[in-house]
Design an enzyme around this catalytic site. Structure first.
Site, PDB file in Angstrom:
ATOM      1  N   ARG A  92      -1.720  -9.312   2.228  1.00  0.00           N
ATOM      2  CA  ARG A  92      -0.412  -8.644   2.340  1.00  0.00           C
ATOM      3  C   ARG A  92      -0.461  -7.437   3.264  1.00  0.00           C
ATOM      4  O   ARG A  92       0.469  -6.641   3.308  1.00  0.00           O
ATOM      5  CB  ARG A  92       0.065  -8.196   0.964  1.00  0.00           C
ATOM      6  CG  ARG A  92      -0.918  -7.277   0.263  1.00  0.00           C
ATOM      7  CD  ARG A  92      -0.418  -6.824  -1.060  1.00  0.00           C
ATOM      8  NE  ARG A  92      -1.446  -6.072  -1.748  1.00  0.00           N
ATOM      9  CZ  ARG A  92      -1.206  -5.216  -2.723  1.00  0.00           C
ATOM     10  NH1 ARG A  92       0.027  -4.994  -3.104  1.00  0.00           N
ATOM     11  NH2 ARG A  92      -2.189  -4.581  -3.310  1.00  0.00           N
ATOM     12  N   GLY A 125       2.797 -11.588  -0.254  1.00  0.00           N
ATOM     13  CA  GLY A 125       2.489 -10.737   0.886  1.00  0.00           C
ATOM     14  C   GLY A 125       3.172  -9.385   0.864  1.00  0.00           C
ATOM     15  O   GLY A 125       3.140  -8.667   1.866  1.00  0.00           O
ATOM     16  N   ASP A 251     -14.886  -6.862  -2.900  1.00  0.00           N
ATOM     17  CA  ASP A 251     -13.919  -6.824  -1.806  1.00  0.00           C
ATOM     18  C   ASP A 251     -13.137  -5.520  -1.798  1.00  0.00           C
ATOM     19  O   ASP A 251     -12.375  -5.273  -0.854  1.00  0.00           O
ATOM     20  CB  ASP A 251     -12.964  -8.022  -1.871  1.00  0.00           C
ATOM     21  CG  ASP A 251     -12.230  -8.106  -3.191  1.00  0.00           C
ATOM     22  OD1 ASP A 251     -12.892  -8.335  -4.220  1.00  0.00           O
ATOM     23  OD2 ASP A 251     -10.993  -7.949  -3.204  1.00  0.00           O
TER      24      ASP A 251
END
Length: 490
Positions: A92, A125, A251
């Site tokens: 996003r 997103g 991440d």
């Protein structure tokens, strides 16, 4: 850079091979308007100190193309709650370009909430007003505390409906970071057996961020040691400040050791080492007192991903330095917060009894630390009154003050209480971004009132100062605002 353009713009990440990213254009929102603009950061980057309108605004938020931007979605992977997920990436957000400030430092300019990318998976997103305000204010709060962090240049609201647990409205965050490279970038190339790309990524990290390491005997091993060091420092800062990240997936770990990807974070109110701020963390993997252990776990995962480039014994040696470094940095921070700069034999026991007292009594952690720093002005009783067990608090405080009396300056002279406290006030904030303050600001912003955002941003930029006109922001949280659990949903 085009000579007529006032900004020092580059697009170095977009020059990497296609395996690193996908070029994606932002998908504009409806009726975007500024909720906040970070004037001091904008000035540092050569942007106007006031929120831009018309051409520049349209280009920054993807409503029009900037001739020098190359928007892209990065590809990476990562371990999420301990399980490897190969299907990650910028779902996003888009890296628009890199900007150089007046010192020559290069920063990524990233648009969060920019719409669908190939890595959006089942998401839409988008970001919402709620999460965007949380990241904007917390990144600025961390910067004010001197903790390594990404920053935020500005944020915008819109009329685009976005559906989470309920209908909300889309928002955009202009995130600024020295790097958006994560541990998960290296994991992606390792687990997908793209070893040439893995090596290239390591080369670029050294070239862009630590060029001095290129002359080391083992540059990749030196790079990994630098990541271990920076991560240990960041975690020590978190623990000393009482900051809970909430989602320490690989991440979400910056290769530079900067606080990254603000989601269900919190600062401690009552001192509870087992505090879990993320209501999706059912096992307490990312509880406050687990953050050092998880950071080492994440570094081990990164070390494994780098194993084609670094010998195992070098990886293990670097990992073995994490806990000593963490203890060293944490001790430095806590000693500064307590005003104990000399090292004496009895200090270890003093710290042990302090944390036993805090864990048992659970006083408000920021108020307790600031109270110790204000003893010269407010007296001992203000600290003691934070505890239900006042005799236990009094006993520890007497022991602490007796230890403070042994402090000596560089010339061997006793350190006066007012001088000790003055220095302690420089590292123990009066103002902390508590979740109830954030919630109040979010509630108003969703009605179009951004005054609380501006006030909080101004105060949190200098959290150690008195700000008498903003005294209400230093109040203890109401019962409903303590220990709030926050959703990952954004």
């Amino acid at each position: 850079m085009a000579s007529q353009n006032p900004l020092d713009i580059s697009t170095r990440f977009s020059q990497l091979p296609s395996a690193f990213f996908t070029a994606v254009k932002p998908q504009p929102l409806v009726n975007t308007r500024w909720m906040a603009w970070n004037a001091s950061l904008a000035t540092q980057l050569g942007l106007p100190h006031f929120a831009p309108t018309d051409d520049l605004k349209h280009q920054l938020v993807g409503e029009a193309e900037h001739p020098l931007f190359s928007p892209l979605a990065m590809k990476y992977a990562g371990h999420q709650f301990g399980s490897y997920n190969p299907d990650l990436g910028d779902g996003r957000g888009l890296l628009l370009c890199e900007l150089s400030d007046s010192t020559g430092t290069v920063f990524d300019l990233h648009l969060k909430g920019a719409g669908l990318t190939p890595y959006s998976r089942m998401g839409d997103g988008r970001a919402v007003i709620r999460s965007t305000i949380r990241e904007y204010l917390c990144s600025e709060a961390m910067a004010g505390l001197g903790i390594a962090t990404t920053r935020a240049l500005g944020m915008l609201a819109s009329d685009t409906p976005v559906y989470r647990e309920k209908q909300e409205f889309g928002a955009l965050l202009l995130r600024v970071a020295e790097s958006h490279i994560r541990f998960g970038h290296f994991e992606h190339f390792f687990y997908s057996d793209q070893l040439a790309e893995l090596s290239l990524l390591a080369d670029k990290v050294i070239e862009w961020y630590w060029p001095e390491l290129s002359s080391a005997e083992q540059p990749y091993a030196a790079m990994f040691q630098q990541v271990v060091n920076n991560t240990a420092l960041m975690i020590a800062q978190w623990q000393a400040a009482g900051f809970c990240h909430g989602v320490m997936n690989t991440d979400n770990m910056s290769i530079l050791g900067q606080t990254f990807d603000y989601g269900p974070f919190a600062f401690l109110d009552d001192y509870d080492p087992n505090y879990i701020c993320n209501h999706s963390d059912y096992q307490g993997r990312y509880a406050f007192n687990q953050q050092p252990r998880i950071a080492l776990w994440n570094l081990s995962a990164l070390g494994h991903a780098l194993s084609p480039l670094i010998e195992n014994k070098q990886i293990e040696a670097a990992l073995g330095q994490f806990e000593p470094l963490l203890q060293q940095y944490y001790s430095q921070h806590m000693r500064a917060k307590l005003g104990l700069h000399n090292t004496l034999a009895e200090d270890g026991e003093l710290f042990v009894t302090l944390f036993e007292l805090l864990e048992q009594a659970k006083p408000d952690y920021p108020r307790f630390m600031r109270g110790l720093a204000n003893i010269d002005k407010d007296g001992e009783q203000a600290v003691i009154d934070l505890f239900i067990d006042r005799p236990a608090a009094t006993a520890w405080l007497n022991r602490y003050l007796a230890r403070c009396a042994l402090e000596r300056d560089e010339e061997g002279m006793a350190v006066p209480a007012d001088e000790r406290c003055r220095k302690m006030r420089m590292v123990n904030p009066k103002y902390v971004l508590r979740n109830y303050l954030l919630q109040n600001a979010i509630d108003k912003a969703e009605q179009g009132d951004y005054a609380d955002i501006e006030q909080l941003a101004r105060v949190l930029a200098a959290p150690f100062d008195e700000h008498p006109e903003d005294e209400m922001l230093a109040q203890l949280p109401p019962a409903w605002g303590k220990g709030m659990e926050i959703s990952c949903s954004s």
